[in-house]
Scaffold this motif. Structure first.
Motif, PDB file in Angstrom:
ATOM      1  N   THR A  38       0.837  -1.350  -0.051  1.00 19.51           N
ATOM      2  CA  THR A  38       0.019  -0.036   0.127  1.00 19.51           C
ATOM      3  C   THR A  38       0.884   1.204  -0.034  1.00 19.51           C
ATOM      4  N   LYS A  39       2.115   1.433   0.696  1.00 17.23           N
ATOM      5  CA  LYS A  39       3.062   2.385   0.716  1.00 17.23           C
ATOM      6  C   LYS A  39       3.321   2.574  -0.854  1.00 17.23           C
ATOM      7  N   GLU A  40       3.652   1.389  -1.519  1.00 18.34           N
ATOM      8  CA  GLU A  40       4.166   1.739  -3.056  1.00 18.34           C
ATOM      9  C   GLU A  40       3.031   2.100  -3.887  1.00 18.34           C
ATOM     10  N   ILE A  41       1.766   1.753  -3.464  1.00 17.68           N
ATOM     11  CA  ILE A  41       0.533   2.345  -4.269  1.00 17.68           C
ATOM     12  C   ILE A  41       0.374   3.900  -3.860  1.00 17.68           C
ATOM     13  N   MET A  42       0.493   4.144  -2.736  1.00 14.09           N
ATOM     14  CA  MET A  42       0.425   5.694  -2.491  1.00 14.09           C
ATOM     15  C   MET A  42       1.592   6.365  -3.218  1.00 14.09           C
ATOM     16  N   LEU A  43       2.863   5.853  -3.173  1.00 10.40           N
ATOM     17  CA  LEU A  43       3.975   6.543  -3.917  1.00 10.40           C
ATOM     18  C   LEU A  43       3.644   6.728  -5.585  1.00 10.40           C
ATOM     19  N   ASN A  44       3.061   5.626  -5.896  1.00  6.52           N
ATOM     20  CA  ASN A  44       2.840   5.701  -7.361  1.00  6.52           C
ATOM     21  C   ASN A  44       1.645   6.492  -7.551  1.00  6.52           C
ATOM     22  N   LEU A  45       0.760   6.987  -6.637  1.00  3.21           N
ATOM     23  CA  LEU A  45      -0.256   7.942  -6.845  1.00  3.21           C
ATOM     24  C   LEU A  45       0.271   9.237  -6.859  1.00  3.21           C
ATOM     25  N   LEU A  46       1.134   9.516  -5.900  1.00  4.02           N
ATOM     26  CA  LEU A  46       2.002  10.872  -5.760  1.00  4.02           C
ATOM     27  C   LEU A  46       2.742  10.940  -7.101  1.00  4.02           C
ATOM     28  N   ASN A  47       3.322  10.030  -7.667  1.00  3.84           N
ATOM     29  CA  ASN A  47       4.177   9.986  -8.846  1.00  3.84           C
ATOM     30  C   ASN A  47       3.213  10.101  -9.923  1.00  3.84           C
ATOM     31  N   GLY A  48       2.048  10.064 -10.133  1.00  3.95           N
ATOM     32  CA  GLY A  48       1.129  10.106 -11.083  1.00  3.95           C
ATOM     33  C   GLY A  48       1.042   8.759 -11.812  1.00  3.95           C
ATOM     34  N   THR A  49       1.322   7.730 -11.477  1.00  6.05           N
ATOM     35  CA  THR A  49       1.166   6.177 -12.069  1.00  6.05           C
ATOM     36  C   THR A  49       0.181   5.497 -11.421  1.00  6.05           C
ATOM     37  N   SER A  50      -0.367   4.290 -11.796  1.00  6.91           N
ATOM     38  CA  SER A  50      -1.551   3.537 -11.164  1.00  6.91           C
ATOM     39  C   SER A  50      -0.794   2.066 -10.906  1.00  6.91           C
ATOM     40  N   ASP A  51       0.292   1.902 -10.964  1.00  9.89           N
ATOM     41  CA  ASP A  51       0.777   0.465 -10.734  1.00  9.89           C
ATOM     42  C   ASP A  51       0.232  -0.152  -9.390  1.00  9.89           C
ATOM     43  N   ASP A  52       0.059  -1.404  -9.618  1.00  7.86           N
ATOM     44  CA  ASP A  52      -0.625  -1.780  -8.114  1.00  7.86           C
ATOM     45  C   ASP A  52      -0.425  -3.273  -8.043  1.00  7.86           C
ATOM     46  N   ASN A  53       0.452  -3.664  -7.194  1.00  4.65           N
ATOM     47  CA  ASN A  53       0.710  -5.019  -7.173  1.00  4.65           C
ATOM     48  C   ASN A  53       0.350  -5.781  -5.889  1.00  4.65           C
ATOM     49  N   LEU A  54      -0.988  -5.134  -5.294  1.00  2.41           N
ATOM     50  CA  LEU A  54      -1.198  -5.796  -4.117  1.00  2.41           C
ATOM     51  C   LEU A  54      -1.852  -7.172  -4.110  1.00  2.41           C
ATOM     52  N   LEU A  55      -2.590  -7.644  -5.188  1.00  2.00           N
ATOM     53  CA  LEU A  55      -3.360  -8.909  -5.446  1.00  2.00           C
ATOM     54  C   LEU A  55      -1.898  -9.637  -5.442  1.00  2.00           C
ATOM     55  N   VAL A  56      -1.080  -9.395  -6.618  1.00  2.00           N
ATOM     56  CA  VAL A  56      -0.159 -10.329  -6.760  1.00  2.00           C
ATOM     57  C   VAL A  56       0.881 -10.421  -5.601  1.00  2.00           C
ATOM     58  N   ASN A  57       1.184  -9.425  -4.851  1.00  2.00           N
ATOM     59  CA  ASN A  57       1.858  -9.608  -3.370  1.00  2.00           C
ATOM     60  C   ASN A  57       1.276 -10.493  -2.534  1.00  2.00           C
ATOM     61  N   ILE A  58       0.224 -10.367  -2.289  1.00  2.00           N
ATOM     62  CA  ILE A  58      -0.723 -10.989  -1.354  1.00  2.00           C
ATOM     63  C   ILE A  58      -0.810 -12.626  -1.589  1.00  2.00           C
ATOM     64  N   ILE A  59      -0.926 -12.813  -2.834  1.00  2.00           N
ATOM     65  CA  ILE A  59      -1.225 -14.304  -3.202  1.00  2.00           C
ATOM     66  C   ILE A  59      -0.024 -15.010  -3.005  1.00  2.00           C
ATOM     67  N   ASN A  60       1.346 -14.119  -3.421  1.00  2.00           N
ATOM     68  CA  ASN A  60       2.798 -14.614  -3.495  1.00  2.00           C
ATOM     69  C   ASN A  60       3.094 -14.681  -1.862  1.00  2.00           C
ATOM     70  N   THR A  61       2.519 -13.811  -0.821  1.00  2.00           N
ATOM     71  CA  THR A  61       3.020 -14.213   0.440  1.00  2.00           C
ATOM     72  C   THR A  61       2.437 -15.273   0.971  1.00  2.00           C
ATOM     73  N   LEU A  62       1.128 -15.530   0.620  1.00  2.00           N
ATOM     74  CA  LEU A  62       0.092 -16.874   0.924  1.00  2.00           C
ATOM     75  C   LEU A  62       0.544 -18.024   0.541  1.00  2.00           C
ATOM     76  N   LYS A  63       1.132 -17.864  -0.900  1.00  2.00           N
ATOM     77  CA  LYS A  63       1.751 -19.350  -1.351  1.00  2.00           C
ATOM     78  C   LYS A  63       3.011 -19.751  -0.589  1.00  2.00           C
ATOM     79  N   SER A  64       3.904 -18.566  -0.525  1.00  2.00           N
ATOM     80  CA  SER A  64       5.174 -19.054   0.129  1.00  2.00           C
ATOM     81  C   SER A  64       4.974 -19.509   1.568  1.00  2.00           C
ATOM     82  N   ARG A  65       3.954 -19.005   2.135  1.00  2.00           N
ATOM     83  CA  ARG A  65       3.755 -19.481   3.416  1.00  2.00           C
ATOM     84  C   ARG A  65       3.263 -20.915   3.304  1.00  2.00           C
ATOM     85  N   CYS A  66       2.352 -21.170   2.485  1.00  2.00           N
ATOM     86  CA  CYS A  66       2.077 -22.769   2.197  1.00  2.00           C
ATOM     87  C   CYS A  66       3.170 -23.670   1.765  1.00  2.00           C
ATOM     88  N   ASN A  67       4.166 -22.998   1.010  1.00  2.00           N
ATOM     89  CA  ASN A  67       5.359 -23.730   0.620  1.00  2.00           C
ATOM     90  C   ASN A  67       6.247 -24.152   1.545  1.00  2.00           C
TER      91      ASN A  67
END
Lengths: 139, 318
Positions: A106-135
């Motif tokens: 979410t910090k990265e999302i805010m930074l992107n908004l401040l920089n005028g871009t809309s990149d958003d990796n929240l979904l990917v990062n959440i899934i990766n966190t959960l997958k790595s936990r399962c692994n």
């Protein structure tokens, strides 16, 4: 989504305490439900999909605050309330890895908004966190 | 002597820690970092960090870690100030233009959000989750602010409503800061409980004093006109008490967002010179006594410091 207790709590709170409508993010909720289902992570649906959806609800209040000067204070305070609620329920469920992922992304999302871009990796990062936990053998 | 000196608080170390947190992000545009720094390094009271450090004196903690936690509490407080300034339409903060006057409402809001996420990320990086989230409930603070918003110009607010709001708005954060430092220092549960009750009561007294000063302090020191809370519709203790006064209660109850400034000034001047200020002081003192009572059975050489702080707050004039 209607039966999700976390989202219902926020919806009721807004209805009872503010003049603003609930900015429901059903799209985000369903997006996370689909991603969790696709990756066989369905144990996490109730908590994770609500946190994911609520993050965007909170952000929407802040992004739209300026357009509603009459209720600007409510929009600001609700955005703050919802984002802290997300952190609080993740902590209550002792989801420290997810808390870290939410905070960082979410910090990265805010930074992107401040920089005028809309990149958003929240979904990917959440899934990766959960997958790595399962692994790593944690459930 | 001020609170920082009394507590042997290392301002330089706190500022180093704050700098380390806000400088580590290479993607934050320099102009935003510069304005955040101006806000963070201007003359704030550092109340919350001081209480974090104070809490750590009741056990054994790595002071480096204690100041990291103290920096997080100061940053989260600063984020709330950025959003408060938008709500209050404030143009100046500590003598500098507020962020929303420089960047506009939306960017200032997002910058505040960035700071909150940065704090949470730092909490995770230092593995402070248990000392940060367990006692520090930002949701309580937000709920209290939303209630305050709902009750603007509502003159039926009771003393009990006011104390609940004051507890959630100010006292919980002071108590959480104190407890955070104490937990990092491995303080036992019994002492933590005493410190918590001490912090809550001290925090309530602190806010009551702030609300009194809003009426009584000279405007140069205050940085805003006397009675600004009442002008914004925020009903504080001196007003709640004055509502019992036959000579002024009608005038107060007639106030609204649309009232002319003269009507506000009439009520503000009346309250400022009334017995209700003294009565508010007595109530503030009652909470200081409760704070003192909370630590009665505490056996620690730093207990005297806690009592000295109460004495200092009792004499606080700004």
């Amino acid at each position: 989504m209607m039966n999700n207790p976390y989202i219902q709590y926020i919806e009721n709170y807004i209805k009872e305490n503010t003049p603003l409508p609930f900015l429901k993010r059903e799209d985000k909720y369903q997006e996370m439900v689909k991603a969790l289902t696709d990756h066989n992570l369905t144990d996490y649906i109730e908590l994770v999909a609500s946190c994911y959806s609520l993050f965007y609800t909170g952000l929407d209040y802040h992004l739209n605050a300026y357009d509603n000067p009459e209720h600007l204070p409510y929009a600001i305070l609700l955005g703050d309330f919802i984002s802290s609620y997300v952190a609080e329920i993740l902590y209550k469920h002792q989801q420290f890895e997810l808390l870290k992922t939410f905070a960082h992304t979410t910090k990265e999302i805010m930074l992107n908004l401040l920089n005028g871009t809309s990149d958003d990796n929240l979904l990917v990062n959440i899934i990766n966190t959960l997958k790595s936990r399962c692994n790593n053998g944690f459930s | 002597m001020d609170l920082a000196s009394l507590c042997n608080f290392n301002k330089t170390l706190l500022e180093e820690k704050i700098k380390a947190i806000i400088n580590k992000d290479p993607n934050l545009p320099e102009h935003y970092r510069e304005h955040l720094s101006q806000l963070l390094f201007s003359s704030g009271k550092r109340i919350r960090p001081i209480f974090t450090v104070l809490g750590s004196y009741f056990g054994n903690a790595d002071q480096d870690q204690v100041y990291n936690l103290a920096a997080i509490f100061e940053l989260i407080h600063t984020a709330s100030l950025i959003h408060d300034d938008i709500i209050d339409k404030a143009e100046l903060r500590r003598g500098k233009p507020t962020l929303h006057t420089i960047y506009g409402t939306t960017n200032a809001l997002i910058l505040g959000d960035y700071l909150v996420s940065l704090c949470c990320e730092t909490v995770s990086n230092f593995e402070f989750e248990e000392v940060y989230y367990n006692d520090f409930h930002l949701t309580d603070l937000c709920r209290s602010e939303i209630t305050q918003q709902r009750l603007l110009f509502n003159f039926d607010i009771t003393y009990e409503d006011y104390i609940t709001k004051t507890k959630n708005k100010t006292a919980l954060l002071i108590a959480a800061s104190l407890l955070g430092g104490a937990k990092l220092a491995g303080v036992d549960e019994k002492t933590l409980k005493k410190l918590y009750i001490y912090g809550i009561n001290l925090g309530i007294s602190f806010q009551i004093n702030d609300d009194i000063l809003d009426f009584t302090q000279d405007t140069t020191h205050l940085g805003k006109p006397n009675g600004a809370d009442l002008m914004n519709g925020n009903i504080t203790l001196p007003v709640i008490l004055a509502l019992k006064d036959k000579k002024i209660k009608k005038h107060i109850r007639n106030l609204s967002k649309q009232s002319p400034i003269e009507d506000f000034n009439y009520c503000i001047n009346y309250i400022k010179n009334s017995k209700w200020i003294k009565k508010s002081h007595r109530i503030s003192r009652k909470y200081l006594k409760k704070a003192k009572k909370a630590i009665k059975g505490l056996k620690h050489d730093k207990k005297a410091l806690l009592i000295e702080i109460l004495d200092m707050l009792d004499k606080r004039t700004h």
